[in-house]
Design an enzyme around this catalytic site. Structure first.
Site, short mmCIF file in Angstrom:
data_model
loop_
_atom_site.label_atom_id
_atom_site.label_comp_id
_atom_site.label_asym_id
_atom_site.label_seq_id
_atom_site.Cartn_x
_atom_site.Cartn_y
_atom_site.Cartn_z
N SER A 143 0.83 -1.20 0.00
CA SER A 143 0.00 0.00 0.00
C SER A 143 0.87 1.25 0.00
O SER A 143 1.83 1.36 0.76
CB SER A 143 -0.90 0.01 1.23
OG SER A 143 -1.51 1.28 1.40
N SER A 144 0.51 2.21 -0.85
CA SER A 144 1.27 3.46 -0.89
C SER A 144 1.18 4.20 0.43
O SER A 144 2.04 5.02 0.76
CB SER A 144 0.73 4.36 -2.01
OG SER A 144 -0.62 4.73 -1.76
N ASP A 296 -8.64 3.14 -6.36
CA ASP A 296 -9.92 3.61 -5.82
C ASP A 296 -10.93 3.97 -6.92
O ASP A 296 -12.10 4.20 -6.62
CB ASP A 296 -9.70 4.82 -4.91
CG ASP A 296 -9.12 4.44 -3.56
OD1 ASP A 296 -9.18 3.25 -3.21
OD2 ASP A 296 -8.61 5.33 -2.87
N ARG A 327 -13.07 -5.61 -2.26
CA ARG A 327 -13.84 -4.92 -3.29
C ARG A 327 -14.06 -5.77 -4.55
O ARG A 327 -15.05 -5.59 -5.25
CB ARG A 327 -13.17 -3.59 -3.65
CG ARG A 327 -13.32 -2.56 -2.54
CD ARG A 327 -12.63 -1.25 -2.85
NE ARG A 327 -12.94 -0.26 -1.81
CZ ARG A 327 -12.34 0.92 -1.71
NH1 ARG A 327 -11.39 1.26 -2.58
NH2 ARG A 327 -12.69 1.77 -0.74
#
Length: 415
Positions: A143-144, A296, A327
């Protein structure tokens, strides 16, 4: 609670978008590290930002960041360099979102962090102290937010930080956004190679700072214009900037392929302006895109393309499994309710080749405690006429005024 959302026949609206959650959260942590007394201007009013404001203001012994993944990651690093002992926790879902990569990295820098319950997951007990810093190596496909958390505390480290990112680097625009925000506050933070970032040990300078509007929020209005049956549909969005470093600003290019033109009121870089969206009548036959830098946006484009009967193939979606919900699984389930069979390939992609099934008789979209499920599916009312959304209050995580803005645009919303 369930909302029944009925779309207007004509779409013409002027919308004040929420401030960027991504920039707000970064600016707040940097502001706190700088010792500044003036909060950044035009802060986001979403849940994720509110929990950071509360934590920084009161610094209680136990900090509950609820469902805010960004807050968990940024505050974990912040607490590691801030004197005092704190426990940071969140919702049950948050307690099952892995954080060991960030904790391991901070421990290698000398941080004092313990797992309060389950190894590898929140809650964490953190005792802040001065850290040595130096050279650190982590995978680039994490994750950034892990990377950004480490970078933001780097100027406080005794020897700064030389961060090497191994392998494929995902969500690079979010890392660049972090570096740019850090530089705005006066520190030296640069890519020195394609996979190395160096940050010098140097205090942040507190400054007056304005937060631009959120391009992620803009994506749902692009979706509404794209799906509207009104050929003259037009929406004005206030507070966006041309040349924004927000990764999701790529929507203006992607939606151009879906027949939506973006017209900036002012093209001066970094100056907030009004952006007008309108149909141009020409669109691609299908959409193929690698979302590794903008994960996103995946929900927005899955729903939009399917509703437009446009086949698609989206890759770079591995991080979707560890978001507010899984998701990929959620999208497959909810799109099937609408009559669309979505394929997830090897689990890191989503595609649709036109395959349909019988839709549910009484469709109510589940939101899975995930704001972007509600935000991405609500515009489908433009195609379907109306749609039901369960637990619609989840939008408060990033866009608290979304339902009010829909009503302003002519949508009818009833419980």
């Amino acid at each position: 609670m369930t909302y029944n959302i009925t779309a207007p026949e004509l779409l013409n609206a002027n919308i004040n978008l929420p401030a960027s959650k991504s920039i707000s959260n970064r600016a707040l942590v940097i502001y706190a590290l700088s010792g500044g007394e003036i909060l950044p201007d035009n802060l986001s009013d979403c849940d994720d930002t509110e929990v950071i404001i509360e934590a920084l203001k009161y610094m209680p012994e136990t900090i509950d960041i609820k469902a805010a993944g960004t807050a968990m990651r940024f505050m974990t690093a912040f607490l590691a360099v801030t004197p005092g002992t704190h426990v940071i926790t969140g919702t049950e879902r948050m307690k099952n979102r892995p954080i060991h990569i960030l904790v391991d990295a901070l421990r290698r820098l000398g941080a004092d962090i313990e797992y309060a319950e389950k190894d590898g997951f929140p809650p964490l007990r953190i005792t802040g102290k001065e850290l040595e810093g130096g050279r650190l190596e982590i995978q680039g496909n994490v994750s950034s937010q892990f990377i950004s958390a480490l970078l933001m505390i780097a100027p406080k480290l005794k020897n700064g930080l030389k961060l090497k990112l191994d392998g494929d680097i995902i969500s690079r625009p979010y890392v660049d956004l972090t570096l740019c925000t850090m530089r705005d506050f006066g520190v030296d933070a640069e890519w020195t190679d394609t996979d190395i970032i160096e940050v010098k040990p140097k205090p942040y300078t507190p400054i007056k700072y304005y937060i631009e509007s959120d391009w992620s929020a803009a994506s749902y209005w692009y979706e509404m214009v794209a799906l509207s049956k009104d050929p003259e549909a037009e929406v004005e969005l206030n507070g966006l900037t041309d040349g924004s470093l927000q990764g999701d600003s790529v929507v203006k290019y992607l939606f151009n392929m879906l027949g939506i033109k973006t017209i900036f009121g002012n093209k001066q870089r970094g100056v907030p302006t009004t952006v007008r969206l309108k149909k141009i009548g020409i669109r691609s036959a299908r959409l193929d895109y690698d979302f590794k830098n903008q994960p996103d946006l995946a929900q927005t484009f899955v729903v939009t393309c399917a509703m437009m009967n446009m086949p698609f193939h989206f890759t770079g979606l591995a991080s979707l499994h560890i978001k507010e919900t899984d998701r990929i699984a959620a999208l497959k389930t909810e799109m099937k309710k609408l009559g669309y069979i979505i394929d997830d390939g090897d689990g890191t992609e989503l595609s649709w080749n036109g395959e349909r099934c019988e839709p549910d008789a009484d469709i109510a979209i589940g939101t899975y405690e995930d704001h972007r499920m509600a935000l991405a599916f609500a515009p489908a009312a433009m195609t379907l006429g109306s749609i039901k959304i369960n637990n619609p209050q989840v939008v408060s995580k990033s866009y608290p005024n979304f339902w009010d803005d829909l009503k302003k645009a002519g949508f009818i919303i009833s419980e």
